[in-house]
Scaffold this motif. Structure first.
Motif, mmCIF file in Angstrom:
data_model
loop_
_atom_site.group_PDB
_atom_site.id
_atom_site.type_symbol
_atom_site.label_atom_id
_atom_site.label_comp_id
_atom_site.label_asym_id
_atom_site.label_seq_id
_atom_site.Cartn_x
_atom_site.Cartn_y
_atom_site.Cartn_z
ATOM 1 N N UNK A 1 -1.328 -41.026 -27.049
ATOM 2 C CA UNK A 1 -1.017 -41.811 -28.238
ATOM 3 C C UNK A 1 -1.058 -40.945 -29.494
ATOM 4 N N UNK A 2 -2.005 -40.021 -29.561
ATOM 5 C CA UNK A 2 -2.063 -39.103 -30.693
ATOM 6 C C UNK A 2 -0.797 -38.249 -30.758
ATOM 7 N N UNK A 3 -0.294 -37.853 -29.594
ATOM 8 C CA UNK A 3 0.951 -37.085 -29.535
ATOM 9 C C UNK A 3 2.124 -37.906 -30.056
ATOM 10 N N UNK A 4 2.151 -39.186 -29.711
ATOM 11 C CA UNK A 4 3.212 -40.062 -30.220
ATOM 12 C C UNK A 4 3.210 -40.071 -31.746
ATOM 13 N N UNK B 1 -0.741 -28.195 -30.389
ATOM 14 C CA UNK B 1 -2.166 -28.207 -30.051
ATOM 15 C C UNK B 1 -2.504 -29.400 -29.158
ATOM 16 N N UNK B 2 -1.889 -30.540 -29.432
ATOM 17 C CA UNK B 2 -2.142 -31.728 -28.615
ATOM 18 C C UNK B 2 -1.539 -31.581 -27.224
ATOM 19 N N UNK B 3 -0.437 -30.869 -27.120
ATOM 20 C CA UNK B 3 0.146 -30.620 -25.800
ATOM 21 C C UNK B 3 -0.800 -29.759 -24.962
ATOM 22 N N UNK B 4 -1.489 -28.827 -25.612
ATOM 23 C CA UNK B 4 -2.513 -28.035 -24.919
ATOM 24 C C UNK B 4 -3.651 -28.946 -24.475
ATOM 25 N N UNK B 5 -4.063 -29.852 -25.375
ATOM 26 C CA UNK B 5 -5.138 -30.788 -25.049
ATOM 27 C C UNK B 5 -4.744 -31.675 -23.868
ATOM 28 N N UNK B 6 -3.490 -32.106 -23.855
ATOM 29 C CA UNK B 6 -3.006 -32.959 -22.772
ATOM 30 C C UNK B 6 -3.103 -32.227 -21.434
ATOM 31 N N UNK B 7 -2.746 -30.964 -21.433
ATOM 32 C CA UNK B 7 -2.845 -30.156 -20.215
ATOM 33 C C UNK B 7 -4.297 -29.993 -19.793
ATOM 34 N N UNK B 8 -5.193 -29.766 -20.764
ATOM 35 C CA UNK B 8 -6.617 -29.621 -20.467
ATOM 36 C C UNK B 8 -7.183 -30.895 -19.846
ATOM 37 N N UNK C 1 2.730 -27.977 -35.611
ATOM 38 C CA UNK C 1 1.631 -27.236 -34.994
ATOM 39 C C UNK C 1 0.655 -28.183 -34.297
ATOM 40 N N UNK C 2 0.426 -29.344 -34.910
ATOM 41 C CA UNK C 2 -0.474 -30.326 -34.302
ATOM 42 C C UNK C 2 0.073 -30.782 -32.952
#
Length: 210
Positions: free
Chosen positions: A35-38, A182-189, A178-179
């Motif tokens: 949702x944050x990515x959206x 970073x969130x795409x990295x978080x999603x992978x994590x 950039x956010x």
């Protein structure tokens, strides 16, 4: 003549209403990051058009049938300009950037600050500065540098996003492009963590022999 904006019906209501119904329990991390990515992708688009939302908050984020987030309420949005002053104190104190509260010049980075607060809401499920009135929260943000308390078990990449988003210096706040990265990295994590947890669960289950 009456002018209207027609938008799709968001059956899930607002993010704030969603969190209230959950009795302020945190959103599952996988969903929170999605949702944050959206929101981040939507705001990256808004900023590319040259606009500032100026009232980004959980009340203005609507949940569609597929649980995706739609950014709403552009009633106080405007085109970013450098040649004239823009209206101060536009928005809502709990999500408002310090420079807006102080009536200083501001840019699109005020939306980035607000996004940091929204991300914190999704991660914790809580109302920001819930033990303060809105005015007390604004005073604490500006005069004492107070920010919401980040949970100790928060993913490092999410912690970094929040801290950079609500930095007192707008120049330190990252652009939404950039956010998103970073969130795409978080999603992978998060996905990696979930897979590891499932693997450990399978390994600890007793084996049965027929």
């Amino acid at each position: 003549m009456v002018w209207c904006i027609v938008t799709e019906y968001a059956k899930g209501g607002s993010v704030r209403l969603f969190l209230t119904r959950r009795q302020n329990r945190a959103v599952p991390l996988k969903l929170a990051v999605k949702q944050a990515l959206d929101v981040a992708r939507g705001m990256a688009y808004v900023h590319r058009l040259g606009f500032i939302h100026r009232d980004l908050k959980s009340d203005n984020l609507l949940i569609a049938a597929d649980k995706s987030i739609k950014i709403a309420d552009f009633g106080v949005a405007r085109i970013e300009v450098q040649t004239e002053g823009m209206t101060p104190e536009t928005g809502t104190y709990r999500w408002m950037a310090p420079e807006m509260i102080q009536h200083r010049p501001y840019t699109q980075k005020v939306d980035v600050y607000s996004f940091g607060i929204v991300l914190w809401e999704l991660i914790t499920g809580l109302l920001p500065f819930q033990n303060m009135t809105a005015v007390q929260a604004a005073f604490a943000v500006v005069n004492k540098g107070v920010r919401p308390v980040i949970p100790n078990d928060c993913l490092p990449v999410l912690r970094e996003i929040m801290m950079r988003c609500w930095d007192i210096n707008p120049e330190v706040r990252p652009p939404f492009n950039d956010i998103v990265k970073m969130l795409e990295i978080a999603e992978t994590d998060v996905l990696t963590t979930v897979r590891k947890a499932r693997f450990r669960c399978c390994m600890t289950q007793p084996m049965t022999i027929d």
